[in-house]
Design a protein around this motif. Sequence first.
Motif, PDB file in Angstrom:
ATOM      1  N   HIS A  79       1.128  -0.940  -0.470  1.00 13.13           N
ATOM      2  CA  HIS A  79      -0.401  -0.330  -0.049  1.00 13.13           C
ATOM      3  C   HIS A  79       1.240   1.153  -0.058  1.00 13.13           C
ATOM      4  O   HIS A  79       2.176   1.378   0.761  1.00 13.13           O
ATOM      5  CB  HIS A  79      -0.475  -0.463   1.503  1.00 13.13           C
ATOM      6  CG  HIS A  79      -1.755   0.382   0.909  1.00 13.13           C
ATOM      7  ND1 HIS A  79      -2.156   2.066   1.715  1.00 13.13           N
ATOM      8  CD2 HIS A  79      -3.230   0.829   0.105  1.00 13.13           C
ATOM      9  CE1 HIS A  79      -3.165   2.763   0.959  1.00 13.13           C
ATOM     10  NE2 HIS A  79      -4.004   2.114   0.822  1.00 13.13           N
ATOM     11  N   ASP A  80       0.626   2.335  -0.941  1.00 13.82           N
ATOM     12  CA  ASP A  80       0.662   3.549  -1.084  1.00 13.82           C
ATOM     13  C   ASP A  80       1.103   4.266   0.677  1.00 13.82           C
ATOM     14  O   ASP A  80       1.725   5.239   0.775  1.00 13.82           O
ATOM     15  CB  ASP A  80       0.891   4.437  -2.531  1.00 13.82           C
ATOM     16  CG  ASP A  80      -0.681   4.591  -1.757  1.00 13.82           C
ATOM     17  OD1 ASP A  80      -1.682   4.702  -0.255  1.00 13.82           O
ATOM     18  OD2 ASP A  80      -0.920   5.843  -2.806  1.00 13.82           O
ATOM     19  N   GLY A  81       0.731   3.717   1.466  1.00 14.10           N
ATOM     20  CA  GLY A  81       0.690   4.626   3.247  1.00 14.10           C
ATOM     21  C   GLY A  81      -0.157   3.542   4.100  1.00 14.10           C
ATOM     22  O   GLY A  81      -0.144   2.412   3.516  1.00 14.10           O
ATOM     23  N   PRO A  82       0.436   3.889   5.326  1.00 12.83           N
ATOM     24  CA  PRO A  82       0.248   3.051   6.647  1.00 12.83           C
ATOM     25  C   PRO A  82      -1.066   2.419   5.903  1.00 12.83           C
ATOM     26  O   PRO A  82      -1.952   3.697   6.199  1.00 12.83           O
ATOM     27  CB  PRO A  82       0.295   3.772   7.510  1.00 12.83           C
ATOM     28  CG  PRO A  82       1.139   4.657   7.039  1.00 12.83           C
ATOM     29  CD  PRO A  82       0.925   5.112   5.031  1.00 12.83           C
ATOM     30  N   ILE A  83      -1.582   1.404   6.528  1.00 10.44           N
ATOM     31  CA  ILE A  83      -2.980   1.235   6.628  1.00 10.44           C
ATOM     32  C   ILE A  83      -2.960   0.935   7.835  1.00 10.44           C
ATOM     33  O   ILE A  83      -2.530  -0.108   8.492  1.00 10.44           O
ATOM     34  CB  ILE A  83      -3.507  -0.903   5.851  1.00 10.44           C
ATOM     35  CG1 ILE A  83      -2.560  -0.486   4.443  1.00 10.44           C
ATOM     36  CG2 ILE A  83      -5.142  -0.768   6.034  1.00 10.44           C
ATOM     37  CD1 ILE A  83      -2.224  -1.987   3.969  1.00 10.44           C
ATOM     38  N   THR A  84      -4.696   1.448   8.072  1.00  4.99           N
ATOM     39  CA  THR A  84      -5.131   1.876   9.745  1.00  4.99           C
ATOM     40  C   THR A  84      -6.560   1.207   9.355  1.00  4.99           C
ATOM     41  O   THR A  84      -7.159   1.618   8.490  1.00  4.99           O
ATOM     42  CB  THR A  84      -4.858   3.090  10.285  1.00  4.99           C
ATOM     43  OG1 THR A  84      -5.550   3.973   9.568  1.00  4.99           O
ATOM     44  CG2 THR A  84      -3.419   3.901   9.951  1.00  4.99           C
ATOM     45  N   GLY A  85      -7.204   1.616  10.683  1.00  6.73           N
ATOM     46  CA  GLY A  85      -8.357   1.519  10.298  1.00  6.73           C
ATOM     47  C   GLY A  85      -9.114  -0.105   9.249  1.00  6.73           C
ATOM     48  O   GLY A  85      -7.973  -0.805   9.574  1.00  6.73           O
ATOM     49  N   LEU A  86     -10.374  -0.202   8.582  1.00  5.70           N
ATOM     50  CA  LEU A  86     -10.718  -1.232   7.342  1.00  5.70           C
ATOM     51  C   LEU A  86     -10.537  -0.912   6.141  1.00  5.70           C
ATOM     52  O   LEU A  86     -10.162   0.181   5.879  1.00  5.70           O
ATOM     53  CB  LEU A  86     -12.097  -1.680   7.671  1.00  5.70           C
ATOM     54  CG  LEU A  86     -12.502  -2.777   6.414  1.00  5.70           C
ATOM     55  CD1 LEU A  86     -12.468  -3.860   7.848  1.00  5.70           C
ATOM     56  CD2 LEU A  86     -13.891  -2.419   6.403  1.00  5.70           C
ATOM     57  N   THR A  87      -9.450  -1.986   5.515  1.00  7.86           N
ATOM     58  CA  THR A  87      -9.313  -1.952   3.890  1.00  7.86           C
ATOM     59  C   THR A  87     -10.090  -2.960   3.179  1.00  7.86           C
ATOM     60  O   THR A  87      -9.904  -3.913   3.640  1.00  7.86           O
ATOM     61  CB  THR A  87      -8.014  -1.242   3.614  1.00  7.86           C
ATOM     62  OG1 THR A  87      -7.973  -0.761   1.996  1.00  7.86           O
ATOM     63  CG2 THR A  87      -7.200  -2.210   3.852  1.00  7.86           C
ATOM     64  N   THR A  88     -10.304  -3.032   2.033  1.00  6.46           N
ATOM     65  CA  THR A  88     -10.760  -4.125   0.932  1.00  6.46           C
ATOM     66  C   THR A  88      -9.744  -3.862  -0.234  1.00  6.46           C
ATOM     67  O   THR A  88      -9.587  -2.382  -0.283  1.00  6.46           O
ATOM     68  CB  THR A  88     -11.804  -4.098   1.249  1.00  6.46           C
ATOM     69  OG1 THR A  88     -12.724  -3.112   0.663  1.00  6.46           O
ATOM     70  CG2 THR A  88     -12.630  -4.674   2.419  1.00  6.46           C
TER      71      THR A  88
END
Length: 168
Positions: A79-88
């Motif tokens: 991912h192009d940045g930090p993943i926080t929370g929910l992602t799909t």
Amino acid sequence: MPIRRAPLVAIATAAAAAGAAPLLSGCTVPVAGVAGVTVGKDGSPVGVIAMCEEHVDGATLHTDAEDPGAQEDAGVWKHDGPITGLTTWPLASPGDGWTAEKPFGRLAPGQAYRMYAWTEDDSWSTSGVSFTTEDLAALTPGQVRYGADDMIGTAPLEDFREKACEGF
């Protein structure tokens, strides 16, 4: 193999406990979230990550084998940045900040796979989700499969979003 449904809070609690183990043993990366998988309207696999603490930078899907040396990557995404929370993200055609570092190919029927998320510096990870093509075929769009081994569960995406981090 039938899906064993486990309460989402039990999965989150188990993931949190697994995350505490490295602090005691120093053997693995601490768990700060839960990985899952769902399917799109066309039945194609979609990755799901719910971060409870901290962040992750990418995800890996590999063949599931007891011997880590026998595991083969079936897809790697960053991912192009930090993943926080929910992602799909759709595994075959990532977008929205996702890049395929190892493009996703076809899943082999009968082969077990495992997906998890990670940080580049190995500071955090998510619990992994194990599945087969047969497991994916049993899902409907928006129904998330999560967990591994004997703690497999499914939940609607909204329930997964709300309850994934209850044990953290």
